[in-house]
Every structure is written in C-alpha cells, then in structure tokens.
Write a protein that holds these residues in place. Structure first.
Motif, mmCIF file in Angstrom:
data_model
loop_
_atom_site.group_PDB
_atom_site.id
_atom_site.type_symbol
_atom_site.label_atom_id
_atom_site.label_comp_id
_atom_site.label_asym_id
_atom_site.label_seq_id
_atom_site.Cartn_x
_atom_site.Cartn_y
_atom_site.Cartn_z
ATOM 1 N N ASP A 157 0.839 -1.200 0.000
ATOM 2 C CA ASP A 157 0.000 0.000 0.000
ATOM 3 C C ASP A 157 0.875 1.252 0.000
ATOM 4 O OD1 ASP A 157 -2.359 -1.509 0.137
ATOM 5 O OD2 ASP A 157 -2.318 -1.546 2.323
ATOM 6 N N VAL A 158 1.932 1.222 0.824
ATOM 7 C CA VAL A 158 2.832 2.379 0.931
ATOM 8 C C VAL A 158 3.575 2.597 -0.382
ATOM 9 C CG1 VAL A 158 4.800 3.368 2.153
ATOM 10 C CG2 VAL A 158 3.086 2.066 3.418
ATOM 11 N N HIS A 159 4.006 1.522 -1.014
ATOM 12 C CA HIS A 159 4.696 1.639 -2.305
ATOM 13 C C HIS A 159 3.760 2.238 -3.370
ATOM 14 C CE1 HIS A 159 8.376 -0.154 -1.023
ATOM 15 N NE2 HIS A 159 7.845 -1.335 -0.771
ATOM 16 N N ASN A 160 2.481 1.857 -3.319
ATOM 17 C CA ASN A 160 1.507 2.420 -4.257
ATOM 18 C C ASN A 160 1.322 3.918 -4.019
ATOM 19 O OD1 ASN A 160 1.055 -0.044 -5.500
ATOM 20 N ND2 ASN A 160 -0.721 -0.551 -4.239
ATOM 21 N N LEU A 161 1.303 4.310 -2.745
ATOM 22 C CA LEU A 161 1.191 5.729 -2.411
ATOM 23 C C LEU A 161 2.431 6.492 -2.869
ATOM 24 C CD1 LEU A 161 -0.343 5.572 1.187
ATOM 25 C CD2 LEU A 161 -1.483 6.340 -0.896
ATOM 26 N N ALA A 162 3.597 5.854 -2.726
ATOM 27 C CA ALA A 162 4.845 6.475 -3.162
ATOM 28 C C ALA A 162 4.827 6.698 -4.672
ATOM 29 C CB ALA A 162 6.035 5.598 -2.775
ATOM 30 N N GLN A 163 4.247 5.774 -5.407
ATOM 31 C CA GLN A 163 4.138 5.922 -6.860
ATOM 32 C C GLN A 163 3.214 7.091 -7.210
ATOM 33 O OE1 GLN A 163 5.981 4.289 -9.128
ATOM 34 N NE2 GLN A 163 5.076 5.692 -10.622
ATOM 35 N N LYS A 164 2.131 7.227 -6.420
ATOM 36 C CA LYS A 164 1.220 8.362 -6.625
ATOM 37 C C LYS A 164 1.945 9.675 -6.371
ATOM 38 C CE LYS A 164 -3.374 6.457 -5.609
ATOM 39 N NZ LYS A 164 -4.569 6.593 -4.733
#
Length: 218
Positions: A157-164
C-alpha cells in the motif's frame, strides 16, 4: 440507499464477509412504461430496482494461456449472495432472496486485509503522500497511517502511495508554489526569467538581509 449501504457495511464487519455487486437493474428500467416525473424522489433515493451482492470469493478464475502458471485469486466459487428487489409499493428495496452459506473460512483478520477494507480516507492518504514526497521513511509512514486510520496497511500500500506521490510531482509545475513561498513566507523580491514561449530560464530573489547588504555596497 444510504441506509441500505450502512446496514451492508455493518453486516460485512459483523460477519467478516466482503461483498461486491454482481448484478443490478436501475429503477429507470424497472419503471419503463410508467413515466417517471422529472426529479422523481424514488429514483434519487433508491437508484436500483434490483440489486444482487455476492461474496468476493464467488465465481472462479479462468486460467490464461495454457493454465500452467499459478495465480493468486480470491475466487473460490462461493455460493453466498443477497438479492434485493423493489417492494410492491415501490418505496424501498427489500431482501428477496439470500444464500447464507460460504464454502470457505470466514476470518476477521483476513477480512481486514481485503483491499476495500484497507482503503484509506482521502485526508489520511493525502497526508501520507506529502510525507512520501518529503522522502520520509516508508516503514515510519506505514506505522503512522496504520495508527491514524486503524486499518491494516501493507508495505505494498505504501509503495503504491509512493508511486502516486512520484507521479503527482512529475506532472505538476511547482514554480509558482516556490515563488509564492519566497514572497509570502520569507518576504523576498522575486523575478522569474522566461523566454517568449514561457520556458523557464532562471530566477533571482532577494530576502531582507540580502537587500540590506546590497544597499550597503551601492
């Protein structure tokens, strides 16, 4: 509809069951031949005349290609469903049919790990994205938003937020933000140099101390 959604959300939590809409029919279609007055309250309040919810483990996953590669899936052919239909008075949705049995274990911890249950509130997600833009440690960000939201937060989830955060930063022109910050927060005089096509060439600024120093040499 709001009351129905609230009751379904509570049912999901109480029974550790994640649901999704499998089939639906809009009230406009159900009332075909019975002309609805413009702004009909039934359409606004109900939207659907029929609605079917199933367990997220319903259905099966069709293998791709030769089917040799194993893929992770929630699909287990679960028979659970709840079917709603517009009542005789056409004023509310009522339970028409229900199949309560599942063919898999119901687990509260597993339920909290479902993607829909991990979805963050907009304000919490926005705060996390700002931290990640500032290069905050991802494990610390994960811990912070888990405490604030009370939800399960995975590193994925955190990696997805980092991509955003990365996409947002790449797609945004922050020049005006920098100019506003220098002027409003630090009282600077700012001059931005651009060519005829408005391409950025450079920027000059002076804060109070720099202005004083400049005057002493002039």
């Amino acid at each position: 509809m709001d009351e129905l959604y609230q009751k379904l959300e509570q049912y999901k939590v109480d029974n550790s069951t994640e649901l999704s809409i499998d089939d639906s029919r809009l009230i406009k279609s159900a009332c075909k031949g019975q002309r609805l007055a413009e702004g009909d309250e039934r359409e606004k309040a109900l939207k659907y005349s029929e609605l079917k919810y199933v367990c997220v483990a319903s259905g099966t996953c069709k293998p791709r290609g030769r089917g040799l590669r194993k893929s992770r899936t929630l699909k287990k052919g679960c028979p659970f469903y709840i079917r709603f239909r517009l009542d005789k008075d056409r004023q509310a949705l009522e339970v028409k049919d229900i199949q309560r049995s599942h063919n898999h274990e119901l687990n509260a911890n597993l339920f909290r790990h479902y993607p829909r249950q991990r979805k963050l509130q907009t304000i919490v997600e926005a705060d996390a994205i700002q931290l990640l833009k500032a290069k905050a440690d991802k494990k610390m960000v994960r811990s912070k938003i888990a405490i604030e939201s009370g939800k399960v937060v995975t590193m994925r989830d955190v990696h997805n937020l980092a991509q955003k955060a990365k996409t947002d930063s790449e797609g945004r022109n922050n020049l005006q933000d920098v100019v506003d910050l220098l002027r409003n927060e630090f009282g600077c005089s700012v001059n931005v140099h651009q060519d005829k096509e408005n391409n950025f060439l450079g920027m000059m600024f002076q804060d109070t101390a720099m202005k004083t120093s400049f005057k002493s040499y002039s």
